[in-house]
Scaffold this active site. Sequence first.
Site, PDB file in Angstrom:
ATOM      1  N   ASP A  14     -21.363 -58.780  57.076  1.00 12.49           N
ATOM      2  CA  ASP A  14     -21.631 -57.703  56.132  1.00 12.49           C
ATOM      3  C   ASP A  14     -22.836 -58.114  55.301  1.00 12.49           C
ATOM      4  OD1 ASP A  14     -20.535 -55.096  54.831  1.00 12.49           O
ATOM      5  OD2 ASP A  14     -21.083 -56.403  53.164  1.00 12.49           O
ATOM      6  N   GLU A  16     -25.533 -56.997  52.066  1.00  7.96           N
ATOM      7  CA  GLU A  16     -25.870 -56.156  50.921  1.00  7.96           C
ATOM      8  C   GLU A  16     -27.391 -56.104  50.880  1.00  7.96           C
ATOM      9  OE1 GLU A  16     -23.656 -54.412  49.214  1.00  7.96           O
ATOM     10  OE2 GLU A  16     -22.086 -55.364  50.419  1.00  7.96           O
ATOM     11  N   HIS A 165     -18.479 -53.497  47.535  1.00 11.13           N
ATOM     12  CA  HIS A 165     -19.838 -53.648  48.047  1.00 11.13           C
ATOM     13  C   HIS A 165     -20.364 -55.041  47.735  1.00 11.13           C
ATOM     14  CE1 HIS A 165     -20.292 -49.580  49.509  1.00 11.13           C
ATOM     15  NE2 HIS A 165     -19.701 -49.175  48.403  1.00 11.13           N
ATOM     16  N   ASP A 170     -16.095 -57.420  51.339  1.00  8.09           N
ATOM     17  CA  ASP A 170     -16.166 -56.313  52.284  1.00  8.09           C
ATOM     18  C   ASP A 170     -15.827 -56.749  53.704  1.00  8.09           C
ATOM     19  OD1 ASP A 170     -16.895 -54.734  50.155  1.00  8.09           O
ATOM     20  OD2 ASP A 170     -18.932 -54.344  50.861  1.00  8.09           O
TER      21      ASP A 170
END
Length: 190
Positions: A14, A16, A165, A170
């Site tokens: 994941d 960001e 987030h 996540d």
Amino acid sequence: MPESRSKEPLVWIDCEMTGLDTSKDTVMSLACFITDFELNLLDEEGYEAVIRHTQEQMDAMGDWCTQHHGASGLTQACLSSSTSPDQAANELLQYIQKYVPERRRALLSGNTVHADRAFLALDPWKPVIGYLHHRILDVSAIKEAARRWAQEDVLKKSPQKAGKHEARADILESIAEAKYYKDVFFTGTT
């Protein structure tokens, strides 16, 4: 030729980002966990990196990213980080290779993972995508299928995401959600 059952690992990533435009936005942080085909973590710690960014890069973010990443502390963490994108990409690839010694075996996995893949397909991350299988396992696709075709009680019992987030939180939520759908739809243990 019929498909055979796969026992290959899954690489859960994941990211960001400063936004969703691959032509100008960048990866701020990422987390990676690797599971076996049964979704058991191969390493409890995983890999995590916060990428160094300039104040100018942070100032160029849109409102949502500015507010959210500011409130979560990610913006300040990026400004304070000494980890370059090249360093993080190399470390991520080494981490994956430690648990997945053969190229093109493990699938990139996550929620709406095509968005993460789009950024990972760019320099300096390209070698990571080049090492993984060309297919992906997107938990969001399973969720969308469930929203259309599953019994209502399956939806009610599905894990609820906190929506932080934050890369680590996540991706662990994505693995938990995949376990739920695996048990409900594929092994019948729930």
